[in-house]
Design a protein around this motif. Structure first.
Motif: not given
Length: 328
Positions: A185-214
């Motif tokens: 966790d870059t916010l606390t330095g702990n190996l166990e991430p805080s809820e804020e860090a998890l929410e930020a990571a989830a926001k940064a994760s992206r996905e797309t459709t098969g049409f966009v892949f083509m």
């Protein structure tokens, strides 16, 4: 090499970092297999006057040739300035496309390798198509058209290659995993991430459709064809405008011009990413387009016939039997 590396990595279950290391080792091995047999075949360096300061003679020759380009070979100068702008964008394609596919479209290392591997394969038909193009289109016009098509593709691609944040249920049992693996966790330095860090990571994760892949495959293959054509059309135009007897130093100067602004698109891309402009990386590929348009604008001012006239008195010094000034 691309197909072999991707196939071997997939079969052995290698991650993207190890895959890159394997590719680098193979490239070094292939390069050395050519270098060691070829090095003894190189001719000895010609003798130079003993009173010549060899430590700076290369720079003196470099500046002298630049002065001659400025005063005598103005069409060659225009070509180099156009290539300087276009090359800054062209040489940034692989780097920025990799980042774009990974962090905006959310592709895994294997998918990124697959997509970019397809682009590299299409370099071959692109280079073969160039010989067909130059028989029908003047070299200056062919280079200008290529740069314009490249620029337009980097305007169109961000508009079509869209993605959206992944949906996660974040709770106390969640683990923070980035494209580089599990991180603290870059916010606390702990190996166990805080809820804020998890929410930020989830926001940064992206996905797309098969049409966009083509679509991403289509765009990268188009860029591969363009790169292949550029590897042929650009040196062909350069050879047409290059005075005889200066081949070695002029190729070195061309490389210098080509590298002058290659740092600029990655810098702007990083600035975009760090400041989170527009909330995502979607439109960041726009940054590659201006270099191509500027290069096209400058290259369009090159006069082929005038360029041939400027170097006509040097053609008897041209090394080899091929007379590039007779092209077109």
């Amino acid at each position: 090499l691309v197909i072999f590396t991707i196939g071997a990595s997939f079969a052995l279950g290698l991650d993207s970092l190890t895959q890159g290391v394997v590719a680098g080792v193979l490239c070094c091995a292939i390069t050395l297999s050519w270098f060691f047999p070829g090095y003894p075949m190189l001719p000895h360096r010609r003798d130079v006057p003993k009173d010549l300061k060899q430590g700076c003679c290369g720079m003196g020759h470099f500046t002298e040739t630049l002065g001659q380009i400025w005063t005598q070979y103005r069409q060659l100068l225009r070509f180099m300035l156009g290539w300087m702008a276009a090359s800054a964008s062209m040489q940034s394609i692989t780097i920025l496309a990799t980042t774009y596919l990974t962090f905006h479209l959310g592709y895994s290392g294997f998918l990124v390798s697959l997509v970019l591997g397809g682009a590299l394969l299409f370099v071959i038909p692109g280079s073969l198509m160039a010989s067909w193009v130059v028989k029908r289109v003047p070299l200056v016009r062919a280079n200008v058209i290529l740069f314009i098509l490249f620029g337009c593709s980097f305007i169109l691609a961000p508009l079509l290659l869209s993605s959206q944040p992944k949906e996660f249920d974040v709770d106390s049992t969640s683990t923070l995993v980035t494209p580089f693996g599990a991180c603290e966790d870059t916010l606390t330095g702990n190996l166990e991430p805080s809820e804020e860090a998890l929410e930020a990571a989830a926001k940064a994760s992206r996905e797309t459709t098969g049409f966009v892949f083509m679509l991403s495959i289509a765009f990268t293959c188009i860029w591969g064809i363009g790169l292949g054509m550029g590897y042929v059309l650009n040196p062909a135009l350069f050879s047409m405008l290059m005075p005889g007897g200066r081949e070695s130093v002029l190729f070195g100067i061309k490389v210098t011009f080509a590298k002058a602004f290659t740092w600029l698109p990655p810098l702007l891309f990083t600035t975009w990413n760090e400041n989170d402009w527009f909330g995502s990386l979607q439109y960041s590929l726009f940054l590659i387009a201006p270099g191509f348009f500027i290069g096209a604008l400058i290259t369009a001012t090159v006069d082929e016939e005038k360029g041939k006239e400027e170097i006509a008195h040097t053609m008897h010094l041209r090394r080899g039997s091929f007379n590039a000034a007779d092209m077109g």
